[in-house]
Design an enzyme around this catalytic site. Sequence first.
Site, PDB file in Angstrom:
ATOM      1  N   HIS A   1      -7.608 -10.702  14.701  1.00 24.62           N
ATOM      2  CA  HIS A   1      -8.840 -10.775  15.492  1.00 24.62           C
ATOM      3  C   HIS A   1      -8.906 -12.168  16.113  1.00 24.62           C
ATOM      4  O   HIS A   1      -8.940 -13.179  15.405  1.00 24.62           O
ATOM      5  CB  HIS A   1     -10.072 -10.523  14.627  1.00 24.62           C
ATOM      6  CG  HIS A   1     -11.353 -10.554  15.400  1.00 24.62           C
ATOM      7  ND1 HIS A   1     -11.921  -9.433  15.972  1.00 24.62           N
ATOM      8  CD2 HIS A   1     -12.175 -11.593  15.720  1.00 24.62           C
ATOM      9  CE1 HIS A   1     -13.022  -9.765  16.599  1.00 24.62           C
ATOM     10  NE2 HIS A   1     -13.209 -11.062  16.463  1.00 24.62           N
ATOM     11  N   CYS A   2      -8.939 -12.211  17.437  1.00 26.11           N
ATOM     12  CA  CYS A   2      -8.913 -13.481  18.157  1.00 26.11           C
ATOM     13  C   CYS A   2     -10.308 -13.781  18.704  1.00 26.11           C
ATOM     14  O   CYS A   2     -10.770 -13.103  19.625  1.00 26.11           O
ATOM     15  CB  CYS A   2      -7.906 -13.432  19.299  1.00 26.11           C
ATOM     16  SG  CYS A   2      -7.754 -15.002  20.194  1.00 26.11           S
ATOM     17  N   PRO A   3     -11.002 -14.791  18.175  1.00 22.26           N
ATOM     18  CA  PRO A   3     -12.324 -15.121  18.718  1.00 22.26           C
ATOM     19  C   PRO A   3     -12.255 -15.726  20.113  1.00 22.26           C
ATOM     20  O   PRO A   3     -13.243 -15.679  20.856  1.00 22.26           O
ATOM     21  CB  PRO A   3     -12.879 -16.123  17.700  1.00 22.26           C
ATOM     22  CG  PRO A   3     -11.679 -16.727  17.064  1.00 22.26           C
ATOM     23  CD  PRO A   3     -10.642 -15.653  17.036  1.00 22.26           C
TER      24      PRO A   3
ATOM     25  N   GLY B   1     -12.508 -12.820  22.210  1.00 24.42           N
ATOM     26  CA  GLY B   1     -13.661 -11.998  21.867  1.00 24.42           C
ATOM     27  C   GLY B   1     -13.327 -10.559  21.566  1.00 24.42           C
ATOM     28  O   GLY B   1     -14.138  -9.663  21.845  1.00 24.42           O
TER      29      GLY B   1
END
Length: 387
Positions: free
Chosen positions: A167-169, A172
């Site tokens: 999961h890449c912030p 997003g």
Amino acid sequence: MSAVMITRKVRKWEKLPGKNTFCCDGRVMMARQKGVFYLTLFLIVGTCALFFAFECPYLALHLSPAIPVFAALLFLFVMAMLLRTSFSDPGVLPRALPEEATFIEMEIEAANGNVPAGQRPPPRIRNVQINNQIVKLKYCYTCKIFRPPRASHCSICDNCVDRFDHHCPWVGNCVGKRNYRYFYLFTLSLSLLTIYIFTFDIVHVVMRSVDNGFLNTLKQTPGTVLEVLVCFFTLWSVVGLTGFHTYLISLNQTTNEDIKGSWSGKNRVQNPYSHKNIIKNCCEVLCGPTYPSVLDRRGLMQEDSAVSAAGAAPPSSSSSSSNPEPQTTKTTAPLIPNEHTPDEAKPGVPVPAEKSPSPKEEPHEKLPPLASPETDAEASIAKDKSH
């Protein structure tokens, strides 16, 4: 009071579980935590805007007009890959329906048998064979499904993602089966754009320092200092991330598998998805088919909602004393055949000894009662007998 069932059609994305946000009628799918994504947009757009404002006019005039043109094309490609990664379905797997979940539970109970009290039940695992190697499929207690190979449950988005990478912030969104190639192209193109801007920032400062001096050049182009600082600190992380994913692609491996040591642990299990060839692995990840979404976000489904319908309630004492007009429009007869009038709506029977008549009934009481012809004849016969 009665309830009326109303059926209306809604899009499936409105009823999807998980922690995602949807825009443009379900066409755009992102995670709920988008603060870092806006920071990514601000850094890229802001740095490029400063570069086009301060460096490009001077470099196009003294070196080549192709410099701003190539920078613009590279910037557009970076933005396209970023938005494609952020706004797409990463490969979310639909959750099991109640009937399917019940059937899976029955299968698990039949396979495990009766577990004695105080003992832990065996893990819910299914074994499949991939390239002559046994791969374990784990059961997801949230989605009520056995996850496919290489799938994992994202705790941030609360969804199972096929070929889950991480999961890449910064984008997003999750990075999975359907948007991994766009994520890699985004990091690769962003690395080239950062190197390009950083290099020509240095060239611009050196060329102007020859004529005006270093300090005067910095005063004339204050945006250059900010660009150099942003590119310097961004360069190491972006280039390092691109190199790491290049290594993973060459092995046909995901970030999740690399962190967990799925294929390099103590058991020394070989990666069943690797072709033992760097070129074949890269072609499979970057040039493979585009997988369709299995969510059908914009599909239609029917939703039943209950709406309560009640009859007219009697007015309260406060409202009747302040506004007597609704009493004149009140009806005592039922509006619909076979409908009973509520007790509160029925008129009371006046009692002469205890209750004085209402003002509306006074004109009727002053009128003499109408005598029928039979009563007049009886009265005349009684009068003759008395004489």
